[in-house]
Motif scaffolding. Structure first.
Motif, PDB file in Angstrom:
ATOM      1  N   UNK A   1      -1.974  -5.212   4.861  1.00 10.87           N
ATOM      2  CA  UNK A   1      -3.245  -5.953   5.600  1.00 10.87           C
ATOM      3  C   UNK A   1      -2.769  -7.573   5.925  1.00 10.87           C
ATOM      4  N   UNK A   2      -0.871  -7.066   5.795  1.00 16.96           N
ATOM      5  CA  UNK A   2      -0.091  -8.629   6.303  1.00 16.96           C
ATOM      6  C   UNK A   2      -0.082 -10.044   5.405  1.00 16.96           C
ATOM      7  N   UNK A   3       0.046  -9.672   3.960  1.00 15.63           N
ATOM      8  CA  UNK A   3      -0.176 -10.476   3.189  1.00 15.63           C
ATOM      9  C   UNK A   3       1.451 -10.385   2.485  1.00 15.63           C
ATOM     10  N   UNK A   4       2.075 -10.056   2.416  1.00 18.08           N
ATOM     11  CA  UNK A   4       3.274  -9.769   2.570  1.00 18.08           C
ATOM     12  C   UNK A   4       3.941  -9.044   1.784  1.00 18.08           C
ATOM     13  N   UNK A   5       2.459  -8.393   0.939  1.00 21.95           N
ATOM     14  CA  UNK A   5       2.786  -7.026  -0.225  1.00 21.95           C
ATOM     15  C   UNK A   5       2.396  -6.391  -0.102  1.00 21.95           C
ATOM     16  N   UNK A   6       4.071  -5.221   0.390  1.00 22.22           N
ATOM     17  CA  UNK A   6       4.053  -3.595   0.564  1.00 22.22           C
ATOM     18  C   UNK A   6       2.684  -2.756   0.014  1.00 22.22           C
ATOM     19  N   UNK A   7       1.745  -2.607   0.147  1.00 19.36           N
ATOM     20  CA  UNK A   7       0.714  -1.545   0.183  1.00 19.36           C
ATOM     21  C   UNK A   7       0.585  -1.098  -1.983  1.00 19.36           C
ATOM     22  N   UNK A   8       1.839  -0.615  -2.284  1.00 20.12           N
ATOM     23  CA  UNK A   8       1.750  -0.044  -3.034  1.00 20.12           C
ATOM     24  C   UNK A   8       2.078  -0.886  -3.669  1.00 20.12           C
ATOM     25  N   UNK A   9       2.838  -1.965  -4.215  1.00 26.06           N
ATOM     26  CA  UNK A   9       2.880  -3.166  -4.738  1.00 26.06           C
ATOM     27  C   UNK A   9       1.412  -4.112  -5.215  1.00 26.06           C
ATOM     28  N   UNK A  10       0.223  -3.430  -4.026  1.00 29.08           N
ATOM     29  CA  UNK A  10      -0.722  -4.184  -4.468  1.00 29.08           C
ATOM     30  C   UNK A  10      -1.865  -3.023  -4.679  1.00 29.08           C
ATOM     31  N   UNK A  11      -0.961  -2.419  -4.510  1.00 34.04           N
ATOM     32  CA  UNK A  11      -2.601  -0.255  -5.408  1.00 34.04           C
ATOM     33  C   UNK A  11      -1.649  -0.570  -7.035  1.00 34.04           C
ATOM     34  N   UNK A  12      -0.669  -1.301  -7.552  1.00 35.39           N
ATOM     35  CA  UNK A  12      -0.226  -1.529  -9.101  1.00 35.39           C
ATOM     36  C   UNK A  12      -0.904  -1.779  -9.585  1.00 35.39           C
ATOM     37  N   UNK A  13      -0.871  -3.352  -8.696  1.00 29.33           N
ATOM     38  CA  UNK A  13      -1.830  -4.279  -9.359  1.00 29.33           C
ATOM     39  C   UNK A  13      -2.774  -3.825  -9.104  1.00 29.33           C
ATOM     40  N   UNK A  14      -3.445  -3.376  -8.829  1.00 31.70           N
ATOM     41  CA  UNK A  14      -5.127  -3.647  -8.329  1.00 31.70           C
ATOM     42  C   UNK A  14      -5.637  -4.112  -7.620  1.00 31.70           C
ATOM     43  N   UNK A  15      -4.810  -4.851  -6.504  1.00 30.87           N
ATOM     44  CA  UNK A  15      -5.670  -5.916  -5.607  1.00 30.87           C
ATOM     45  C   UNK A  15      -5.891  -4.678  -3.900  1.00 30.87           C
ATOM     46  N   UNK A  16      -6.055  -5.319  -3.396  1.00 38.38           N
ATOM     47  CA  UNK A  16      -6.782  -4.256  -2.354  1.00 38.38           C
ATOM     48  C   UNK A  16      -5.594  -4.740  -0.589  1.00 38.38           C
ATOM     49  N   UNK A  17      -5.523  -3.467  -0.495  1.00 40.14           N
ATOM     50  CA  UNK A  17      -4.128  -3.477   0.601  1.00 40.14           C
ATOM     51  C   UNK A  17      -5.044  -3.606   2.160  1.00 40.14           C
ATOM     52  N   UNK A  18      -6.209  -3.468   1.488  1.00 39.64           N
ATOM     53  CA  UNK A  18      -6.574  -3.337   2.904  1.00 39.64           C
ATOM     54  C   UNK A  18      -7.540  -5.659   3.383  1.00 39.64           C
ATOM     55  N   UNK A  19      -7.548  -5.922   2.325  1.00 36.97           N
ATOM     56  CA  UNK A  19      -7.399  -7.735   2.113  1.00 36.97           C
ATOM     57  C   UNK A  19      -6.183  -8.456   2.128  1.00 36.97           C
ATOM     58  N   UNK A  20      -6.202  -9.524   2.829  1.00 33.20           N
ATOM     59  CA  UNK A  20      -5.197 -10.382   2.728  1.00 33.20           C
ATOM     60  C   UNK A  20      -5.489 -11.538   2.079  1.00 33.20           C
ATOM     61  N   UNK A  21      -6.397 -11.377   1.465  1.00 31.20           N
ATOM     62  CA  UNK A  21      -7.199 -11.968   0.736  1.00 31.20           C
ATOM     63  C   UNK A  21      -6.719 -12.053  -0.881  1.00 31.20           C
ATOM     64  N   UNK A  22      -7.224 -10.317  -1.292  1.00 30.40           N
ATOM     65  CA  UNK A  22      -6.638 -10.042  -2.763  1.00 30.40           C
ATOM     66  C   UNK A  22      -4.557  -9.825  -2.391  1.00 30.40           C
ATOM     67  N   UNK A  23      -4.928 -10.277  -3.721  1.00 28.00           N
ATOM     68  CA  UNK A  23      -3.114 -10.775  -4.022  1.00 28.00           C
ATOM     69  C   UNK A  23      -2.534 -10.431  -5.044  1.00 28.00           C
ATOM     70  N   UNK A  24      -1.267  -9.237  -5.546  1.00 23.34           N
ATOM     71  CA  UNK A  24      -1.343  -9.088  -7.069  1.00 23.34           C
ATOM     72  C   UNK A  24      -1.597 -10.306  -8.027  1.00 23.34           C
ATOM     73  N   UNK A  25      -1.901 -11.426  -7.991  1.00 20.47           N
ATOM     74  CA  UNK A  25      -1.711 -12.381  -8.568  1.00 20.47           C
ATOM     75  C   UNK A  25      -2.914 -12.501  -9.033  1.00 20.47           C
ATOM     76  N   UNK A  26      -3.911 -12.376  -8.193  1.00 18.42           N
ATOM     77  CA  UNK A  26      -5.640 -12.690  -8.265  1.00 18.42           C
ATOM     78  C   UNK A  26      -6.037 -11.288  -7.122  1.00 18.42           C
TER      79      UNK A  26
END
Length: 108
Positions: free
Chosen positions: A76-101
């Motif tokens: 999603x081009x938000x500077x977080x790898x898919x796996x970092x987002x997955x582990x944080x339960x953020x959406x790796x398909x949405x650039x507005x969904x970040x590990x912190x929020x």
């Protein structure tokens, strides 16, 4: 009868790509240990346009091994790898969904 059956198969071939695949959600759950909504791969739920994460998943084989293949990507081009987002339960398909929020995408 043959004409109806043939019409049904033509319909499936023409429309099949627009159908959501609940089995992909089950594969995701088996891989990462939690259920996701269709919004991981679709912009507005199953049947809507496919996100970049969804496209990466499809291009990588659309199977359990495909998740592993795209973990290091930032779909999603938000500077977080898919796996970092997955582990944080953020959406790796949405650039507005970040590990912190991550937002409420899992409740959809």
């Amino acid at each position: 009868m043959k004409a109806k059956l043939l019409s049904f198969f033509v319909f499936i071939l023409l429309c099949g790509k627009s159908w959501a695949l609940p089995s992909s959600g089950r594969l995701y759950q088996a891989q990462y240990g939690y259920r996701v909504s269709c919004n991981i791969c679709h912009s507005s739920g199953g049947g809507s346009s496919v996100t970049k994460y969804g496209k990466d998943f499809l291009k990588s084989g659309a199977n359990s091994a495909a998740f592993k293949k795209i973990e290091d990507k930032d779909s999603d081009g938000d500077s977080f790898s898919n796996i970092k987002e997955i582990l944080a339960k953020s959406n790796a398909g949405d650039s507005k969904s970040l590990p912190a929020s991550p937002g409420d995408w899992l409740s959809n």
